[in-house]
Design a protein around this motif. Structure first.
Motif, PDB file in Angstrom:
ATOM      1  N   THR A 110      -5.162   3.356  -2.941  1.00  0.00           N
ATOM      2  CA  THR A 110      -5.352   3.763  -1.538  1.00  0.00           C
ATOM      3  C   THR A 110      -6.338   4.932  -1.390  1.00  0.00           C
ATOM      4  O   THR A 110      -6.507   5.751  -2.296  1.00  0.00           O
ATOM      5  CB  THR A 110      -4.005   4.139  -0.879  1.00  0.00           C
ATOM      6  OG1 THR A 110      -3.342   5.117  -1.688  1.00  0.00           O
ATOM      7  CG2 THR A 110      -3.101   2.926  -0.727  1.00  0.00           C
ATOM      8  N   VAL A 142      -6.759  -3.671  -6.101  1.00  0.00           N
ATOM      9  CA  VAL A 142      -7.524  -3.864  -4.860  1.00  0.00           C
ATOM     10  C   VAL A 142      -8.141  -2.532  -4.432  1.00  0.00           C
ATOM     11  O   VAL A 142      -7.525  -1.477  -4.616  1.00  0.00           O
ATOM     12  CB  VAL A 142      -6.584  -4.363  -3.716  1.00  0.00           C
ATOM     13  CG1 VAL A 142      -7.276  -4.349  -2.364  1.00  0.00           C
ATOM     14  CG2 VAL A 142      -6.027  -5.754  -4.010  1.00  0.00           C
ATOM     15  N   ILE A 143      -9.349  -2.615  -3.858  1.00  0.00           N
ATOM     16  CA  ILE A 143      -9.933  -1.432  -3.196  1.00  0.00           C
ATOM     17  C   ILE A 143     -10.418  -1.866  -1.817  1.00  0.00           C
ATOM     18  O   ILE A 143     -10.915  -2.978  -1.647  1.00  0.00           O
ATOM     19  CB  ILE A 143     -11.118  -0.836  -3.995  1.00  0.00           C
ATOM     20  CG1 ILE A 143     -10.648  -0.335  -5.352  1.00  0.00           C
ATOM     21  CG2 ILE A 143     -11.745   0.319  -3.241  1.00  0.00           C
ATOM     22  CD1 ILE A 143     -11.611   0.624  -6.024  1.00  0.00           C
ATOM     23  N   MET A 144     -10.275  -0.982  -0.851  1.00  0.00           N
ATOM     24  CA  MET A 144     -10.681  -1.317   0.526  1.00  0.00           C
ATOM     25  C   MET A 144     -11.775  -0.374   1.007  1.00  0.00           C
ATOM     26  O   MET A 144     -11.509   0.530   1.804  1.00  0.00           O
ATOM     27  CB  MET A 144      -9.456  -1.231   1.447  1.00  0.00           C
ATOM     28  CG  MET A 144      -8.369  -2.233   1.072  1.00  0.00           C
ATOM     29  SD  MET A 144      -6.766  -1.920   1.819  1.00  0.00           S
ATOM     30  CE  MET A 144      -7.126  -2.103   3.525  1.00  0.00           C
ATOM     31  N   PRO A 174      -3.362  -2.063  -3.432  1.00  0.00           N
ATOM     32  CA  PRO A 174      -4.589  -1.282  -3.308  1.00  0.00           C
ATOM     33  C   PRO A 174      -4.461   0.104  -3.933  1.00  0.00           C
ATOM     34  O   PRO A 174      -3.389   0.711  -3.921  1.00  0.00           O
ATOM     35  CB  PRO A 174      -4.777  -1.168  -1.792  1.00  0.00           C
ATOM     36  CG  PRO A 174      -3.409  -1.262  -1.232  1.00  0.00           C
ATOM     37  CD  PRO A 174      -2.624  -2.155  -2.156  1.00  0.00           C
ATOM     38  N   GLN A 223      -8.586   6.947  -7.104  1.00  0.00           N
ATOM     39  CA  GLN A 223      -8.555   5.481  -6.991  1.00  0.00           C
ATOM     40  C   GLN A 223      -8.742   4.817  -8.342  1.00  0.00           C
ATOM     41  O   GLN A 223      -8.095   3.814  -8.642  1.00  0.00           O
ATOM     42  CB  GLN A 223      -9.635   5.000  -6.006  1.00  0.00           C
ATOM     43  CG  GLN A 223      -9.170   5.123  -4.573  1.00  0.00           C
ATOM     44  CD  GLN A 223     -10.167   4.581  -3.584  1.00  0.00           C
ATOM     45  OE1 GLN A 223     -11.361   4.858  -3.690  1.00  0.00           O
ATOM     46  NE2 GLN A 223      -9.704   3.825  -2.615  1.00  0.00           N
ATOM     47  N   GLY A 278       0.840  -1.197   0.000  1.00  0.00           N
ATOM     48  CA  GLY A 278       0.000   0.000   0.000  1.00  0.00           C
ATOM     49  C   GLY A 278       0.875   1.246   0.000  1.00  0.00           C
ATOM     50  O   GLY A 278       1.702   1.428   0.890  1.00  0.00           O
TER      51      GLY A 278
END
Ligand code: 5AD
Ligand code: SF4
Length: 343
Positions: free
Chosen positions: A265, A286-288, A263, A276, A223
């Motif tokens: 971030t 990836v996404i959180m 990700p 993003q 990250g």
């Protein structure tokens, strides 16, 4: 075509001077981003893995100079979710289709080892992959959580420039942080780390070294985000990191470690609209999204401008889905274990 970029894309290797050179040169940016995007597609495909983020406590004993949750900041209201609340949020995540939840908190013994193990076991019963992000712990504590079923752990190194590390992290020990990462690897956690870009007095050479460090310890996830000056911290008046430098660092990471999870971030989105989405087109996969409720999101104020603090979990995921459609990316239906973990 740039010779260094070509070499990086074929060999996934460059030395510190070469990486610094690429970070300094903005003429190569679009070629770098294209190559990172190609590499992402080739090694990890078009699927985007969603991780449901549960920020379960903002209590922190550390005093990182850049962070809004530092213990010297008396201007925020501290909270801790109950075990029942954590499980409830994990259920919400599960029902929204998430395959992974990330349990994140400030660094504190918010829950003792027994209670934390119980929480992990409860989440595993929901058939979710469990990522922890709780800071530096002993080998025994990491081991206990792994045995309870935790799959992954996130611990950013933040910066490998030791002088800078010392200034930014009062009373913390750089060597211990490295040891923690080694312990996590040894315990066979899928291990994530990462760093900040654009910190006061950080050089491009030091970012090149950060990238090489993550390559050397062979992280499974990385990250990378820009430093954002946060109110009520000693660095509030400093200049923040810029979006392009964070994006370039992330693209270089993809080329150096092609099969890891990266990700897009939240900090990238905080300083750049559609940041993003741009990140997903320059190497990220990836996404959180956050699954905790508004009242808690607002209090988890690492830095200002975190988007979606006024949203529900449902609204957040709907927005992500719409955006992914626009760029022809699909949502993964698997746990999304890092391909690097098996190598
Ligand atoms: N700007 C950007 N990122 C920050 N973090 C903490 N404070 C800031 C800030 N002001 C990041 C750190 C930490 C993660 C949870 O949030 O890198 O590891
Ligand atoms: Fe605490 Fe993490 Fe913020 Fe440091 S970065 S003050 S450890 S929450």
């Amino acid at each position: 075509m740039n010779k260094l970029l070509e070499k990086l894309q074929t060999e996934h290797k460059l030395d510190c001077d070469e990486l610094t050179h690429l970070l300094e040169n903005d003429k190569i940016d679009s070629e770098l981003f294209e190559r990172a995007d190609e590499t992402r597609k080739k090694f990890v495909g078009d699927e985007v893995h969603l991780r449901g983020l549960i920020e379960f406590s903002n209590i922190c004993k550390r005093n990182c100079m850049y962070c809004g949750l530092r213990c010297d900041n008396k201007n925020i209201e501290r909270y801790r979710l109950s075990k029942e609340q954590i499980i409830q949020y994990a259920n919400i995540a599960k029902n929204l289709g998430y395959k992974t939840v990330v349990l994140q908190s400030g660094e504190a013994d918010t829950y003792n080892i027994e209670n934390m193990k119980q929480i992990i076991k409860n989440l595993k019963e929901l058939d979710l992959a469990v990522t922890l992000s709780l800071g530096e712990k002993t080998y025994e504590e990491y081991k206990a959580y792994k045995e309870a079923g935790a799959d992954r752990y996130l611990l950013r190194i933040e910066t490998t420039d030791q002088q800078l590390y010392k200034k930014l992290h009062p009373k913390m020990n750089f060597d211990n942080r490295i040891q923690c990462l080694k312990n996590l690897k040894e315990l066979r956690y899928e291990t994530g780390s990462g760093f900040l870009t654009g910190l006061p007095n950080q050089t491009l050479k030091s970012i090149a070294q950060d990238l090489l460090f993550l390559k050397e310890i062979n992280v499974d996830m990385a990250g990378i985000g820009p430093f954002i000056p946060s109110p009520n911290t000693p660095l509030y008046n400093k200049q923040g990191g810029n979006f392009m430098l964070a994006l370039k660092s992330m693209a270089l990471m993809r080329l150096l470690l092609p099969s890891i999870n990266i990700p897009a971030t939240t900090a990238m989105e905080a300083i750049c609209k559609n940041g993003q989405i741009k990140a997903l087109q320059c190497g990220a996969n990836v996404i959180m999204p956050n699954v905790t409720a508004k009242t808690y999101r607002e209090k988890y104020s690492l830095y200002p401008g975190k988007t979606g603090t006024d949203e529900t979990a449902q609204k957040t995921i709907n927005k992500v889905k719409e955006n992914l459609k626009k760029i022809n990316r699909t949502i993964s239906q698997s746990y999304g274990t890092s391909k690097n973990y098996f190598s």
